[in-house]
Design an enzyme around this catalytic site. Structure first.
Site, PDB file in Angstrom:
ATOM      1  CD  GLU A   1      -2.831  -1.422   2.289  1.00  0.00           C
ATOM      2  OE1 GLU A   1      -2.700  -0.688   3.281  1.00  0.00           O
ATOM      3  OE2 GLU A   1      -3.704  -2.312   2.221  1.00  0.00           O
TER       4      GLU A   1
ATOM      5  CD  GLU B   1      -4.367  -7.939   0.944  1.00  0.00           C
ATOM      6  OE1 GLU B   1      -5.241  -7.333   1.584  1.00  0.00           O
ATOM      7  OE2 GLU B   1      -3.151  -7.662   1.028  1.00  0.00           O
TER       8      GLU B   1
HETATM    9  C1  XIL Z   1      -5.949  -7.182   7.700  1.00  0.00           C
HETATM   10  C2  XIL Z   1      -6.214  -8.505   8.389  1.00  0.00           C
HETATM   11  O1  XIL Z   1      -7.036  -9.289   7.568  1.00  0.00           O
HETATM   12  C3  XIL Z   1      -6.844  -8.278   9.739  1.00  0.00           C
HETATM   13  O2  XIL Z   1      -6.975  -9.515  10.443  1.00  0.00           O
HETATM   14  C4  XIL Z   1      -5.984  -7.308  10.556  1.00  0.00           C
HETATM   15  O3  XIL Z   1      -6.622  -7.019  11.769  1.00  0.00           O
HETATM   16  C5  XIL Z   1      -5.745  -6.029   9.784  1.00  0.00           C
HETATM   17  O4  XIL Z   1      -5.177  -6.340   8.517  1.00  0.00           O
HETATM   18  N1  XIL Z   1      -4.899  -4.942   3.220  1.00  0.00           N
HETATM   19  C6  XIL Z   1      -3.823  -5.703   3.600  1.00  0.00           C
HETATM   20  C7  XIL Z   1      -3.959  -6.674   4.699  1.00  0.00           C
HETATM   21  O5  XIL Z   1      -2.778  -5.659   2.917  1.00  0.00           O
HETATM   22  O6  XIL Z   1      -2.772  -6.841   5.435  1.00  0.00           O
HETATM   23  C8  XIL Z   1      -5.094  -6.316   5.631  1.00  0.00           C
HETATM   24  O7  XIL Z   1      -5.259  -7.416   6.511  1.00  0.00           O
HETATM   25  C9  XIL Z   1      -6.362  -6.028   4.867  1.00  0.00           C
HETATM   26  C10 XIL Z   1      -6.158  -4.882   3.909  1.00  0.00           C
END
Ligand code: XIL
Length: 357
Positions: free
Chosen positions: A141, A248
């Site tokens: 990000e 994701e």
């Molecule tokens: C999220 C996890 O899924 C949660 O369990 C945690 O509390 C916060 O992070 N983008 C990303 C991930 O790159 O690392 C994030 O994951 C969701 C958004």
């Protein structure tokens, strides 16, 4: 508990249905939270795994010089036992990174100190998993959400400068010369982040750095999937000569007004944003249709898409139960809380099977 293969013994699993196209994965949290039925489901349906939380800086180096690898080791051991490659997530991010990284006593850390810490972190973590983790989301990000701003002004960018990304890639390559190196972000299906992705990857390549892939998170919302924009980004990224990973994937059924996937954002509970114990069947049907349309689009780009990874295994484990509103009941994945395949599972599987027949 019924697993999908018991209901349909002859049916291929997800990863089998797409075996000519791309790997199909899931992210996983702590292995101790997965029971035997869940583990069986992982192994049956998926052939690539991402660490959801346990390799983030706050988990592996909560205090300077104190590394905790037990959770990551357990995940890698499970994956190795089943011959499943693992993606490490993530090394430099604006979230889940302890404050100590960025300070020097009561002053902000200097560029040199921060680079030294970035190097030490990457060498320790990537080095620990050398030969065991196939590839890393080196920076997560890092692009700005503001159309006219290039990089996200996080502490790395503010204290080191734009080249923190290049430095992180260089450190990781030294720490494990065989590991693949990825840049991961959300919203890069949209024009301004697409353009910034092209700029960034070209810049890293012009510096002679190894870059293996671009991650598109694709945290999507029902009725708002920007199919054409996703198509345009995939077409544009093809010119970079790197792989694309859908990293994701989930499809939120519950209304939310927060866009994107910045975990720093939150929303207050209202009468309509807390979800339902049982999802309305017509929403599950729309979800199935939209997932299927997405997978048909992804298949079209199978020459550059290396894997498609869902953000966790089943609805009960999804982060969308707690983001952007705490305590929602959401249904964004292909398996429900009882591990049963949802309409979306069957619809996606059909896309894969149709292509193979
Ligand atoms: C999220 C996890 O899924 C949660 O369990 C945690 O509390 C916060 O992070 N983008 C990303 C991930 O790159 O690392 C994030 O994951 C969701 C958004």
């Amino acid at each position: 508990m019924l697993l999908p293969n018991l209901a349909h013994p002859a049916a291929p699993s997800l990863h089998e249905a797409f075996k000519e196209d791309f790997s199909v994965g899931a992210s996983l949290g702590s292995m101790s939270a997965f029971d035997a039925a869940e583990r069986a489901l992982i192994v049956r349906e998926f052939n690539v795994i991402t660490s959801e939380n346990n390799l983030k800086p706050a988990r592996v180096q909560p205090t300077e010089g104190v590394f905790t690898f037990a959770e990551g080791d357990a995940l890698v051991a499970f994956a190795q036992e089943h011959g499943i490659p693992v993606t490490g997530h993530t090394l430099a991010w604006h979230q889940a990174t302890p404050d100590w990284f960025f300070v020097d006593g009561d002053k902000p850390a200097s560029r040199d100190l921060l680079l030294q810490r970035l190097r030490a972190h990457i060498h320790a973590v990537v080095g620990h998993f050398r030969g065991k983790i196939k590839g890393w989301d080196i920076v997560n990000e890092g692009l700005s959400d503001k159309p006219d701003e290039y990089l996200r002004p996080n502490k790395w960018q503010q204290l080191v400068g734009d080249d923190y990304i290049a430095q992180a890639f260089a450190f990781a390559h030294v720490a494990d010369p065989d590991a693949e190196l990825y840049f991961n972000d959300y919203g890069n299906e949209y024009p301004h982040k697409r353009a910034k992705t092209l700029r960034l990857i070209k810049d890293l390549q012009a510096r002679g750095l190894r870059v293996d892939g671009v991650g598109m998170q694709l945290h999507l919302q029902l009725d708002r999937i920007p199919y054409e924009e996703i198509d345009r980004s995939l077409t544009a990224f093809r010119a970079l000569g790197v792989k694309v990973m859908i990293t994701e994937l989930d499809l939120d059924l519950v209304e939310r007004s927060v866009w994107g996937a910045d975990t720093a954002e939150h929303e207050e509970p209202t009468a309509t944003n807390l979800g339902w114990k049982d999802a309305p069947p017509e929403l599950l049907q729309r979800q199935a249709e939209q997932y299927a349309k997405l997978f048909a689009l992804l298949r079209k780009h199978r020459d550059i898409i290396d894997r498609v990874t869902f953000w966790n295994l089943h609805d009960g484990k999804s982060w969308l139960n707690n983001w952007p509103v705490k305590g929602r009941i959401n249904h964004p994945l292909l398996f429900d809380r009882a591990l049963q395949p949802k309409p979306a599972y069957h619809a996606v599987l059909k896309i894969g099977n149709a292509a193979r027949n």
